[in-house]
Design a protein around this motif. Structure first.
Motif, PDB file in Angstrom:
ATOM      1  N   ARG A  23       0.954  -1.258  -0.084  1.00 52.21           N
ATOM      2  CA  ARG A  23      -0.103  -0.034  -0.155  1.00 52.21           C
ATOM      3  C   ARG A  23       0.642   1.311  -0.178  1.00 52.21           C
ATOM      4  O   ARG A  23       0.416   2.373  -0.117  1.00 52.21           O
ATOM      5  N   GLY A  24       2.106   1.172   0.317  1.00 51.44           N
ATOM      6  CA  GLY A  24       2.977   2.471   0.439  1.00 51.44           C
ATOM      7  C   GLY A  24       3.298   2.704  -1.077  1.00 51.44           C
ATOM      8  O   GLY A  24       3.464   3.731  -1.539  1.00 51.44           O
ATOM      9  N   TYR A  25       3.449   1.509  -1.994  1.00 51.28           N
ATOM     10  CA  TYR A  25       3.700   1.807  -3.280  1.00 51.28           C
ATOM     11  C   TYR A  25       2.562   2.301  -4.048  1.00 51.28           C
ATOM     12  O   TYR A  25       2.593   3.144  -5.138  1.00 51.28           O
ATOM     13  N   GLN A  26       1.454   1.619  -3.816  1.00 51.35           N
ATOM     14  CA  GLN A  26       0.171   2.051  -4.604  1.00 51.35           C
ATOM     15  C   GLN A  26      -0.641   3.273  -4.156  1.00 51.35           C
ATOM     16  O   GLN A  26      -1.180   4.043  -5.019  1.00 51.35           O
ATOM     17  N   PHE A  27      -0.602   3.472  -2.832  1.00 53.58           N
ATOM     18  CA  PHE A  27      -1.338   4.719  -2.164  1.00 53.58           C
ATOM     19  C   PHE A  27      -0.545   5.687  -1.554  1.00 53.58           C
ATOM     20  O   PHE A  27      -1.080   6.555  -0.967  1.00 53.58           O
ATOM     21  N   GLY A  28       0.775   5.542  -1.237  1.00 54.12           N
ATOM     22  CA  GLY A  28       1.407   6.314  -0.518  1.00 54.12           C
ATOM     23  C   GLY A  28       1.127   6.273   1.061  1.00 54.12           C
ATOM     24  O   GLY A  28       1.161   7.189   1.812  1.00 54.12           O
ATOM     25  N   ASP A  29       0.497   4.795   1.432  1.00 53.58           N
ATOM     26  CA  ASP A  29      -0.299   4.660   2.511  1.00 53.58           C
ATOM     27  C   ASP A  29       0.831   4.183   3.673  1.00 53.58           C
ATOM     28  O   ASP A  29       0.893   2.986   3.937  1.00 53.58           O
ATOM     29  N   GLY A  30       1.458   5.266   4.203  1.00 60.36           N
ATOM     30  CA  GLY A  30       2.439   4.942   5.089  1.00 60.36           C
ATOM     31  C   GLY A  30       3.382   6.118   5.660  1.00 60.36           C
ATOM     32  O   GLY A  30       2.583   7.136   5.361  1.00 60.36           O
ATOM     33  N   ILE A  61      -2.006   2.882  11.658  1.00 60.89           N
ATOM     34  CA  ILE A  61      -1.136   1.993  11.480  1.00 60.89           C
ATOM     35  C   ILE A  61      -0.543   1.436  12.835  1.00 60.89           C
ATOM     36  O   ILE A  61       0.012   2.400  13.405  1.00 60.89           O
ATOM     37  N   GLN A  62      -0.823   0.212  13.046  1.00 60.18           N
ATOM     38  CA  GLN A  62      -0.441  -0.315  14.190  1.00 60.18           C
ATOM     39  C   GLN A  62       1.000  -0.901  14.106  1.00 60.18           C
ATOM     40  O   GLN A  62       1.455  -1.778  13.447  1.00 60.18           O
ATOM     41  N   ILE A  63       2.094  -0.245  14.773  1.00 60.59           N
ATOM     42  CA  ILE A  63       3.414  -0.349  15.094  1.00 60.59           C
ATOM     43  C   ILE A  63       3.390  -1.313  16.076  1.00 60.59           C
ATOM     44  O   ILE A  63       3.249  -0.998  17.130  1.00 60.59           O
ATOM     45  N   GLY A  95       0.994  -2.312   4.612  1.00 61.52           N
ATOM     46  CA  GLY A  95       1.063  -3.771   4.225  1.00 61.52           C
ATOM     47  C   GLY A  95       0.770  -4.046   2.867  1.00 61.52           C
ATOM     48  O   GLY A  95       0.382  -3.289   2.055  1.00 61.52           O
ATOM     49  N   THR A  96       0.672  -5.211   2.611  1.00 66.10           N
ATOM     50  CA  THR A  96       0.213  -5.849   1.142  1.00 66.10           C
ATOM     51  C   THR A  96      -0.969  -6.646   1.369  1.00 66.10           C
ATOM     52  O   THR A  96      -1.118  -7.431   2.152  1.00 66.10           O
ATOM     53  N   CYS A  97      -1.817  -6.407   0.083  1.00 66.61           N
ATOM     54  CA  CYS A  97      -3.164  -6.849   0.362  1.00 66.61           C
ATOM     55  C   CYS A  97      -3.779  -6.533  -1.134  1.00 66.61           C
ATOM     56  O   CYS A  97      -3.283  -5.476  -1.771  1.00 66.61           O
ATOM     57  N   ALA A 102     -10.138   1.197   0.733  1.00 60.88           N
ATOM     58  CA  ALA A 102     -10.512   1.026   2.184  1.00 60.88           C
ATOM     59  C   ALA A 102      -9.367   0.323   2.951  1.00 60.88           C
ATOM     60  O   ALA A 102      -8.439  -0.409   2.227  1.00 60.88           O
ATOM     61  N   TYR A 103      -9.152   0.616   4.041  1.00 61.94           N
ATOM     62  CA  TYR A 103      -7.958  -0.076   4.817  1.00 61.94           C
ATOM     63  C   TYR A 103      -8.183  -1.769   4.877  1.00 61.94           C
ATOM     64  O   TYR A 103      -9.352  -1.951   5.068  1.00 61.94           O
ATOM     65  N   PRO A 104      -7.197  -2.481   4.960  1.00 60.62           N
ATOM     66  CA  PRO A 104      -7.293  -3.984   4.837  1.00 60.62           C
ATOM     67  C   PRO A 104      -7.766  -4.198   6.544  1.00 60.62           C
ATOM     68  O   PRO A 104      -7.565  -3.244   7.308  1.00 60.62           O
TER      69      PRO A 104
END
Length: 285
Positions: A23-30, A61-63, A95-97, A102-104
């Protein structure tokens, strides 16, 4: 062969791969952080990792690592790569999904990577100053989150590069916010000013350290918005960041700041900041 940290494991850089549906690659989600290393030691490591934890909470994001656990891992990464002066870069993505806005579900674990890079102090810029331009701030309204969504910053930095400048100074409705990768400061009549720490800027760790220094040393500092007009009329201007430290800005839009020379108050702040580094990490050039 350099070593990277990936999901808690130390592996050769050549083996570090990220799935195309991360999701970092596809959405900048990180989220991410950059920590400065001097003499093999992290400077303000705790503060950076506490901000990382704060960013993770803001976007859910749960670290699973504590600040202490991350410090131990990063110290080992620095040791394995024999970094004397440089940086540690780290990021967590959701993460990857399969691709979905929407959030996984919580069963999808975050992706954690970290790596090091040698980097010397920018001595010439610190001594002589840099140039900047002003650009409209087109970013989203949650700049307090150190997220991977950096396209607005990248575009602003590119404008600076095309103008043969070091930095772009961003503004919203003629109010200066921050640089493309730094916080911006002005000095007028010995009063030091920088934008308040709200959702329109990233509360830089170096920024926080400078405010602490000013308060400790009895220098007048105000965390409040200032205008483009204030910027142009300033006696001194400087930027701050993890890698740039306290860097003077000696011209804006090809117009010299005051005399066009590095100001005395900025030099004083540089000296105080250098002492902070030495106290933490030992002597530096």
């Amino acid at each position: 062969m350099s070593t990277v940290l990936m999901n808690g494991e130390f592996i050769p850089r050549e083996e570090a791969k990220v799935d195309i549906e991360d999701r970092g690659y596809q959405f900048g989600d990180g989220i991410y952080e950059v920590i400065r290393v001097y003499n093999g030691k992290m400077f303000t490591g705790n503060e950076h990792l506490e901000r990382l934890q704060a960013s993770s909470g803001k976007i859910n994001i749960q670290i699973s690592y504590t600040v202490h656990e991350l410090l131990v891992l990063l110290e080992e990464l620095i040791r394995r790569n024999n970094i004397h002066n440089g940086i540690v870069y780290m990021q967590f993505t959701r993460g990857t999904c399969p691709r979905n806005h929407a959030y996984p579900t919580s069963e999808v674990p975050p992706m954690f990577i970290a790596y090091t890079k040698p980097l010397e102090r920018p001595k010439e810029n610190l001594a002589n100053g840099v140039s900047a331009i002003t650009v409209e701030d087109i970013r989203w309204s949650r700049c307090d989150i150190k997220s991977l969504n950096l396209l607005g910053n990248v575009m602003a930095k590119q404008k600076a590069a095309e103008a043969n400048c070091y930095e772009s100074i961003q503004y919203r409705d003629l109010t200066v916010t921050e640089g493309s990768s730094s916080n911006i400061w002005i000095i007028k009549d010995q009063t030091i000013r920088t934008h308040e720490a709200n959702q329109y800027i990233l509360n830089g760790i170096t920024r926080q350290k400078i405010v602490e220094i000013c308060q400790r040393q009895g220098l007048e500092v105000k965390e409040e918005a200032f205008s483009i007009e204030d910027l142009i009329d300033a006696d001194e201007v400087f930027l701050s960041s993890t890698t740039s430290e306290v860097t003077p800005i000696v011209s804006v839009n090809n117009v010299p700041v005051a005399s066009g020379e590095v100001g005395e108050t900025t030099k004083t702040l540089q000296d105080y900041f250098k002492k902070e580094i030495i106290a933490c990490c030992g002597e530096i050039e």
